[in-house]
Design a protein around this motif. Sequence first.
Motif, mmCIF file in Angstrom:
data_model
loop_
_atom_site.group_PDB
_atom_site.id
_atom_site.type_symbol
_atom_site.label_atom_id
_atom_site.label_comp_id
_atom_site.label_asym_id
_atom_site.label_seq_id
_atom_site.Cartn_x
_atom_site.Cartn_y
_atom_site.Cartn_z
ATOM 1 N N ALA A 118 0.821 -1.207 0.000
ATOM 2 C CA ALA A 118 0.000 0.000 0.000
ATOM 3 C C ALA A 118 0.856 1.259 0.000
ATOM 4 O O ALA A 118 0.588 2.187 -0.743
ATOM 5 C CB ALA A 118 -0.914 -0.010 1.215
ATOM 6 N N LEU A 119 1.876 1.264 0.825
ATOM 7 C CA LEU A 119 2.653 2.494 0.992
ATOM 8 C C LEU A 119 3.902 2.508 0.104
ATOM 9 O O LEU A 119 4.024 3.332 -0.802
ATOM 10 C CB LEU A 119 3.042 2.649 2.474
ATOM 11 N N LEU A 144 -0.138 8.494 1.191
ATOM 12 C CA LEU A 144 0.426 8.655 2.536
ATOM 13 C C LEU A 144 -0.681 8.777 3.589
ATOM 14 O O LEU A 144 -0.600 8.188 4.665
ATOM 15 C CB LEU A 144 1.347 9.882 2.583
ATOM 16 N N LEU A 145 -1.730 9.526 3.245
ATOM 17 C CA LEU A 145 -2.832 9.708 4.199
ATOM 18 C C LEU A 145 -3.558 8.396 4.450
ATOM 19 O O LEU A 145 -3.917 8.075 5.583
ATOM 20 C CB LEU A 145 -3.813 10.775 3.676
ATOM 21 N N THR A 146 -3.752 7.618 3.391
ATOM 22 C CA THR A 146 -4.447 6.333 3.536
ATOM 23 C C THR A 146 -3.657 5.384 4.433
ATOM 24 O O THR A 146 -4.225 4.557 5.133
ATOM 25 C CB THR A 146 -4.649 5.675 2.140
ATOM 26 N N THR A 336 -3.711 -1.655 13.985
ATOM 27 C CA THR A 336 -4.876 -1.812 13.097
ATOM 28 C C THR A 336 -6.009 -0.851 13.466
ATOM 29 O O THR A 336 -6.950 -0.696 12.702
ATOM 30 C CB THR A 336 -5.408 -3.266 13.111
ATOM 31 N N THR A 337 -5.931 -0.229 14.638
ATOM 32 C CA THR A 337 -7.017 0.685 15.018
ATOM 33 C C THR A 337 -6.803 2.096 14.477
ATOM 34 O O THR A 337 -7.640 2.970 14.673
ATOM 35 C CB THR A 337 -7.203 0.761 16.557
ATOM 36 N N GLY A 338 -5.673 2.296 13.837
ATOM 37 C CA GLY A 338 -5.440 3.558 13.129
ATOM 38 C C GLY A 338 -5.505 4.778 14.013
ATOM 39 O O GLY A 338 -4.960 4.796 15.121
ATOM 40 N N GLN A 339 -6.206 5.775 13.520
ATOM 41 C CA GLN A 339 -6.214 7.087 14.183
ATOM 42 C C GLN A 339 -6.754 7.037 15.612
ATOM 43 O O GLN A 339 -6.397 7.871 16.445
ATOM 44 C CB GLN A 339 -7.038 8.087 13.353
ATOM 45 N N LYS A 367 -1.560 0.003 7.202
ATOM 46 C CA LYS A 367 -1.369 1.374 7.684
ATOM 47 C C LYS A 367 -0.113 1.540 8.532
ATOM 48 O O LYS A 367 -0.160 2.023 9.656
ATOM 49 C CB LYS A 367 -2.611 1.796 8.473
ATOM 50 N N GLY A 368 0.987 1.101 7.950
ATOM 51 C CA GLY A 368 2.274 1.219 8.667
ATOM 52 C C GLY A 368 2.670 2.651 8.956
ATOM 53 O O GLY A 368 3.518 2.913 9.815
ATOM 54 N N GLY A 369 2.020 3.591 8.275
ATOM 55 C CA GLY A 369 2.328 5.014 8.459
ATOM 56 C C GLY A 369 1.988 5.515 9.853
ATOM 57 O O GLY A 369 2.448 6.586 10.269
ATOM 58 N N ILE A 370 1.192 4.737 10.597
ATOM 59 C CA ILE A 370 0.821 5.127 11.956
ATOM 60 C C ILE A 370 2.060 5.337 12.842
ATOM 61 O O ILE A 370 2.029 6.106 13.793
ATOM 62 C CB ILE A 370 -0.143 4.066 12.579
#
Length: 409
Positions: A118-119, A144-146, A336-339, A367-370
């Motif tokens: 994804a990233l 990046l936002l996703t 996995t819970t993100g924001q 969502k490794g960007g977390i």
Amino acid sequence: MEIVILAVVIAVVVIGALGGLVIGSRKKKQLPPQAPSGTPTITAPSAEPQVGDEAETPRDEPRRTIEEVELPLVDPSASAPVVEEPVTEPAAPEIETPEPTAGRLVRLRARLSRSQNALGKGLLTLLSREHLDEDTWEEIEDTLLTADVGVAPTQELVERLRERVRVLGTRTPDELRTLLREELIALLGTGEGADFDRVVKTESGLETPGIVMVVGVNGTGKTTTTGKLARVLVADGKSVVLGAADTFRAAAADQLQTWGERVGARTVRGPEGGDPASIAFDAVKEGIADGADVVLIDTAGRLHTKTGLMDELGKVKRVVEKHAPLDEVLLVLDATTGQNGLVQARVFAEVVDITGIVLTKLDGTAKGGIVVAVQRELGVPVKLVGLGEGADDLAPFEPEAFVDALIGE
Ligand SMILES: Nc1nc2c(ncn2[C@@H]2O[C@H](COP(=O)(O)OP(=O)(O)OP(=O)(O)O)[C@@H](O)[C@H]2O)c(=O)[nH]1
């Protein structure tokens, strides 16, 4: 007359001799056949009385009354063949040797495959377009936002990347990949600006053991992380005492104890529903008495929205600090819970001073960007990442190795 007497004597002698012959021949017939000499014979003992055998109990033996005669004991199992079980010592729990921690992130890089696709791959595909026009840059931002990098860090990254591409006139995929790598690493807090210390602090510098407390909301992976961390420390040659201060979830103390037993670490626990602060206090007391290097305290999962539970956490911290200051408070967040993790992080940080973040379940999210977002939010480094349910699937977080895993070397 003399002749008559002589005749009678002769007759008697003759009869006697004849009688003797007959008896002798009968006796000879009764003898058993002789065994051929030289061949050993095995014979059963004769049933008939033999020479020297007593025909009956001698009369001079003291007589026993019926009460004195003991019946032979009959063992009901005697008729069954007795199989003797080998005597075995009760098996001691096998102590495992955990994997070394160095280079774990590199070994577990394939676990980041979702984030990788994804990233990492998403960004590289966009950057290798013939024309990096406005639309492409927007798509890069969206990617990046996703992946949960967060708004501010995303804008920062895109701006810097655009500028460098423009100034350097970078065009080849290799050069673009190098630029992206550098910018992502910078975003993770190394290089320029903040250089985080990512070492989990387990040394107090005092006579007392290092004290680490693990906090977070329900089900993020606190107990698992505490157990995995115990293994990491044992692998590094440290002695560890575990404190099962999660008295809320029935199985949590058992779960922690099992982790401990696997590496020979003792677990201090209390009654279910007991006071977590007193267990944490006892664990540190035991750790001091044992001369342990580190005491790891697992706490109950609590919703950051429940004021009472959050106050309880503050109490655990204060009570432990009657012995010695906490060296590390690790906040465990489920990637996995993100924001939502960011909101939790903010509230926990108000109650206890968070000194490090453990981001679990990075193996199950795109969502490794977390990682970027949560560090920014708290100003606290990600120190460990969970990349699976296996015992050694907890890795020290290294920005370079993480970025390389995302975009491929
Ligand atoms: N895939 C994956 N699963 C994980 C990871 N870390 C923990 N888990 C799983 O997450 C689940 C919950 O873990 P626990 O350690 O019990 O969570 P906890 O925070 O102690 O739970 P509470 O005590 O109820 O708050 C378990 O099934 C773990 O195996 C990880 O890095 N990757």
